[in-house]
Motif scaffolding. Structure first.
Motif, PDB file in Angstrom:
ATOM      1  N   ASN A  34      28.360   3.310  31.386  1.00  0.00           N
ATOM      2  CA  ASN A  34      29.549   3.640  30.580  1.00  0.00           C
ATOM      3  C   ASN A  34      30.804   3.375  31.409  1.00  0.00           C
ATOM      4  O   ASN A  34      31.531   4.289  31.782  1.00  0.00           O
ATOM      5  CB  ASN A  34      29.483   5.091  30.118  1.00  0.00           C
ATOM      6  N   TYR A  56      24.011  -0.541  22.860  1.00  0.00           N
ATOM      7  CA  TYR A  56      24.923  -0.068  23.915  1.00  0.00           C
ATOM      8  C   TYR A  56      26.384  -0.236  23.494  1.00  0.00           C
ATOM      9  O   TYR A  56      27.189   0.695  23.631  1.00  0.00           O
ATOM     10  CB  TYR A  56      24.662  -0.832  25.216  1.00  0.00           C
ATOM     11  N   THR A 101      29.356   2.773  22.866  1.00  0.00           N
ATOM     12  CA  THR A 101      30.454   2.893  23.841  1.00  0.00           C
ATOM     13  C   THR A 101      31.763   2.256  23.377  1.00  0.00           C
ATOM     14  O   THR A 101      32.785   2.424  24.034  1.00  0.00           O
ATOM     15  CB  THR A 101      30.041   2.245  25.183  1.00  0.00           C
ATOM     16  N   ILE A 161      23.876   6.916  24.970  1.00  0.00           N
ATOM     17  CA  ILE A 161      23.419   5.519  24.974  1.00  0.00           C
ATOM     18  C   ILE A 161      21.915   5.431  24.703  1.00  0.00           C
ATOM     19  O   ILE A 161      21.446   4.542  24.001  1.00  0.00           O
ATOM     20  CB  ILE A 161      23.781   4.830  26.313  1.00  0.00           C
TER      21      ILE A 161
END
Length: 278
Positions: free
Chosen positions: A86, A118, A122, A148
């Protein structure tokens, strides 16, 4: 097949239907031979009703690839998700992968699924958005602790996909339900008719979904109606949509919508549920 409360959307999705499920649930027929959803997106309705037989379609090939990988290789996907970070620089490095055709074309189905999962977790607002070239272009979201690797949900969805008889398709909404029979039930959740020029979210798949597509969808609804096949459709409560579907049963419902660059304009908006049965 036992109902599993852990089965839920694995992605955040623009126009996701989680908050409207109590309203939608009221209108889902009790008896369905095949559940059909030509614009599945995040799948909130699918995962809520968990039909034993379904035809699921979306124009977004990355999304359908992810669902197929969840069905076929969930453990390998979970393992691959563990490599992601992240971090802003890392996010943009992963996002850029679809700009290089050599890199992108050499990725496995699992790597592609891991990448999109992912990025969705994010990126800003969970906004799956692509440019005209079909490249992911949502910015980094700056979340402190995004989920995630939502392992419990991924495994529950994988089990459902394997226990049920689900056909995945990736293509045009009309073609996806060609040949379905009476007893089937179709839920349409297309890209919405924009309530204003600024609200026209067109980046979900390259090409967009304009008024001519809305009209083509309405004609498909007419064909289903003439064949005695039940459909339920979500859309925004614009004058255009209200007039287009005036011959059908229309319920106006309130929905909270968070995709707006101006925070003050996020809030309740009118949406419609259109159906051809009582």
């Amino acid at each position: 097949m036992k109902y599993n409360k852990l089965v839920a959307p694995v992605l955040k999705w623009v126009g996701g239907k989680r908050q409207l499920l109590p309203e939608i649930r009221k209108y889902v027929p009790k008896k369905i031979t095949t559940y059909c959803e030509p614009f599945v997106g995040g799948g909130a309705v699918l995962f809520d009703i968990q039909p034993e037989k379904a035809i699921i379609n979306d124009i977004n090939s990355e999304l359908i690839n992810l669902y197929e990988v969840i069905r076929d290789d969930v453990d390998l996907l979970i393992n691959d998700l563990k490599k992601h970070k992240n971090e802003q620089d890392y996010f943009y490095k992963v996002r850029e992968m679809d700009r290089d055709s050599d890199v992108y074309n050499n990725m496995t189905k699992i790597e592609r699924a891991s990448r999109i999962h992912y990025l969705n977790k994010t990126c800003y607002n969970g906004l799956f958005r692509v440019n005209q070239a079909g490249q992911f272009n949502s910015p980094f979201g700056r979340y402190k602790n995004p989920n995630i690797i939502n392992e419990i949900t991924l495994k529950a969805v994988s089990k459902y996909f394997n226990d049920a008889n689900i056909t995945f398709k990736c293509g045009d909404f009309e073609k996806s339900i060609k040949g379905i029979r009476k007893g089937s039930f179709v839920y349409f959740d297309p890209p919405y008719d924009p309530v204003s020029d600024s609200s026209n979210f067109t980046g979900y798949a390259k090409g967009g979904f304009g008024r001519s597509e809305q009209v083509r969808l309405k004609k498909l609804c007419d064909k289903l109606n003439n064949r005695g096949i039940k459909f339920l459709l979500s859309n925004s409560a614009t004058d255009f949509i209200m007039d287009l579907y005036k011959d059908y049963n229309i319920e106006i419902i309130k929905a909270k919508r968070a995709i707006n660059s101006n925070g003050k304009k996020r809030g309740e908006v009118d949406e419609v549920l259109v159906r051809n049965y009582e």
